[in-house]
Design a protein around this motif. Structure first.
Motif, PDB file in Angstrom:
ATOM      1  N   HIS A  99       0.862  -1.149  -0.061  1.00 22.22           N
ATOM      2  CA  HIS A  99      -0.118  -0.100   0.242  1.00 22.22           C
ATOM      3  C   HIS A  99       0.939   1.119   0.118  1.00 22.22           C
ATOM      4  CE1 HIS A  99      -3.745  -2.145   0.600  1.00 22.22           C
ATOM      5  NE2 HIS A  99      -2.930  -2.958   1.558  1.00 22.22           N
ATOM      6  N   GLU A 100       0.653   2.454  -0.967  1.00 23.14           N
ATOM      7  CA  GLU A 100       1.141   3.446  -0.972  1.00 23.14           C
ATOM      8  C   GLU A 100       0.218   4.812  -0.577  1.00 23.14           C
ATOM      9  OE1 GLU A 100       3.488   4.149  -4.297  1.00 23.14           O
ATOM     10  OE2 GLU A 100       4.585   2.523  -3.915  1.00 23.14           O
ATOM     11  N   LYS A 101      -1.197   4.392  -0.897  1.00 20.89           N
ATOM     12  CA  LYS A 101      -2.184   5.280  -0.380  1.00 20.89           C
ATOM     13  C   LYS A 101      -2.716   5.048   0.834  1.00 20.89           C
ATOM     14  CE  LYS A 101      -3.131   5.898  -5.467  1.00 20.89           C
ATOM     15  NZ  LYS A 101      -4.222   5.609  -6.574  1.00 20.89           N
ATOM     16  N   ILE A 102      -2.006   5.568   1.785  1.00 26.06           N
ATOM     17  CA  ILE A 102      -2.515   5.298   3.310  1.00 26.06           C
ATOM     18  C   ILE A 102      -2.948   6.427   3.821  1.00 26.06           C
ATOM     19  CG2 ILE A 102      -1.583   4.319   5.454  1.00 26.06           C
ATOM     20  CD1 ILE A 102       0.743   3.086   3.717  1.00 26.06           C
ATOM     21  N   GLY A 103      -4.212   6.384   4.247  1.00 22.88           N
ATOM     22  CA  GLY A 103      -4.890   7.458   5.000  1.00 22.88           C
ATOM     23  C   GLY A 103      -4.639   7.369   6.359  1.00 22.88           C
ATOM     24  N   PHE A 104      -4.885   8.619   7.005  1.00 21.95           N
ATOM     25  CA  PHE A 104      -4.615   8.413   8.494  1.00 21.95           C
ATOM     26  C   PHE A 104      -5.844   9.127   9.218  1.00 21.95           C
ATOM     27  CE2 PHE A 104      -3.231  10.907  12.234  1.00 21.95           C
ATOM     28  CZ  PHE A 104      -2.778   9.955  12.942  1.00 21.95           C
ATOM     29  N   ILE A 105      -6.500   8.347  10.028  1.00 26.53           N
ATOM     30  CA  ILE A 105      -7.618   8.902  10.856  1.00 26.53           C
ATOM     31  C   ILE A 105      -7.379   9.022  12.427  1.00 26.53           C
ATOM     32  CG2 ILE A 105      -9.854   8.396  11.449  1.00 26.53           C
ATOM     33  CD1 ILE A 105     -10.459   6.817   8.954  1.00 26.53           C
ATOM     34  N   GLY A 106      -6.785  10.326  12.501  1.00 22.64           N
ATOM     35  CA  GLY A 106      -6.482  10.320  13.918  1.00 22.64           C
ATOM     36  C   GLY A 106      -7.464  10.998  14.985  1.00 22.64           C
ATOM     37  N   GLY A 107      -7.291  10.940  16.328  1.00 24.13           N
ATOM     38  CA  GLY A 107      -8.029  11.625  17.242  1.00 24.13           C
ATOM     39  C   GLY A 107      -7.893  12.960  17.213  1.00 24.13           C
TER      40      GLY A 107
END
Length: 346
Positions: free
Chosen positions: A184-192
């Protein structure tokens, strides 16, 4: 007629002062003697009058627990009941009760902490969060009041704060590298919430792993929401509106991930076939979700237990130095990740 300390001492064949020290859980008394005295107390039906002891010893035998939000909000996230389970176990072993903050806003929480300190309601405090521009921690330092932080101090000299934490930077870097290894290169980040230091550490670890792999950080792949199921749902809607949506997601919390998976289902996307996900915390819901979550076990119970242990040390020995403890983390591989480009599930 109420049983007296002298009667307990006679039954246990010790001095009355020894019984008092056992009630106070003094480290000067051996475990063997403590067991004998406690057995005598049980046989005679003796119950210590902690209110009277508090007046005499200027001790409440109570620990304050300060949460980032009201109990109504915080307890929607399984992290808090689990960390409090660790705190309560050690507190029970040490003969302490718990006093829980209930404030909704930062101002209300600070006011509650002031009442705990100035009102003599607690002997020490466990602070369950570290916030940017926090007012509680500087106040406790200024008052030289015993406290332990679960988290990492921010904008405060670490040499002044005893804390227990995970290496959240390293943990986020690890899970990002794991997804990179899966192609994977298109990695999303869902932070608090970005007001909390754990979110900043997660974000920095994620970005560092991408930079090490010579992959540019896509700002549109980073979103921040409250660590609740609804936060995860809102985050997915935001990320999937990209022209080129991510193929994998790093999510700050298991309860958020639950919301992420449900929203993806509503979009007719399957995990992990259409989206790989790695989460944090390893609470019970992570194993029971469908599919079971790949997540980072941060040993939440141990965070609470160790923090309380360090606080007990402070209370027993006010001259004790500042301590820093890092609780290890572990990647728990389940069924929400697979190779990119349609390869077999990992």
């Amino acid at each position: 007629m109420a049983v007296t300390i002298k009667e307990v001492a006679k039954r246990a064949n010790v001095a009355p002062s020894t019984v008092s020290r056992v009630i106070a859980n003094s480290s000067r008394i051996s475990e063997k003697t403590k067991e004998r005295v406690r057995e005598a107390m049980k046989e005679l039906g003796y119950h210590p009058n902690y209110n009277a002891r508090s007046l005499a010893n200027k001790s409440t035998k109570t620990i304050g627990i300060v949460m980032p939000n009201s109990a109504k909000v915080s307890f929607q996230n399984p992290f808090f009941p689990e960390v409090i389970r660790g705190i309560s176990m050690k507190a029970y072993q040490s003969g302490y009760g718990l006093y829980l903050s209930t404030g909704h806003t930062e101002e209300e929480i600070l006011e509650e902490v002031k009442q705990m300190v100035f009102g003599g309601r607690v002997d020490g405090i466990v602070l369950l969060y570290s916030r940017v521009n926090d007012k509680v921690m500087p106040f406790l330092i200024e008052q030289k009041f015993p406290f332990v932080l679960i988290g990492r101090p921010y904008q405060v000299d670490e040499s002044l704060v005893t804390y227990v934490n995970n290496d959240n930077f390293k943990a986020a870097k690890l899970v990002t590298e794991y997804l990179l290894l899966l192609g994977h290169e298109k990695i999303g980040f869902i932070g608090g919430n970005l007001d909390f230091v754990v979110t900043i550490d997660h974000m920095n670890g994620y970005e560092q792993a991408l930079k090490n792999a010579n992959i540019s950080v896509n700002e549109s792949y980073k979103v921040y929401h409250n660590e609740l199921k609804e936060g995860g749902q809102d985050a997915v809607i935001e990320l999937m509106s990209n022209d080129q949506p991510p193929t994998a997601l790093i999510v700050a919390d298991d309860i958020m991930t639950f919301g992420v998976i449900r929203m993806l289902e509503d979009m007719n996307m399957k995990v992990p076939h259409d989206m790989s996900i790695v989460s944090f915390n390893n609470v019970m819901i992570s194993e029971l979700s469908s599919p079971p979550m790949t997540t980072v076990d941060i040993h939440i119970y141990d965070l609470g237990f160790k923090a309380t242990e360090l606080l007990m040390h402070q209370l027993e020995d006010p001259t004790a130095g500042v301590e820093h403890v890092i609780i290890p983390h572990k990647l728990v591989k389940r069924q929400t990740c697979r190779l990119d480009h349609g390869a077999s599930r990992v």
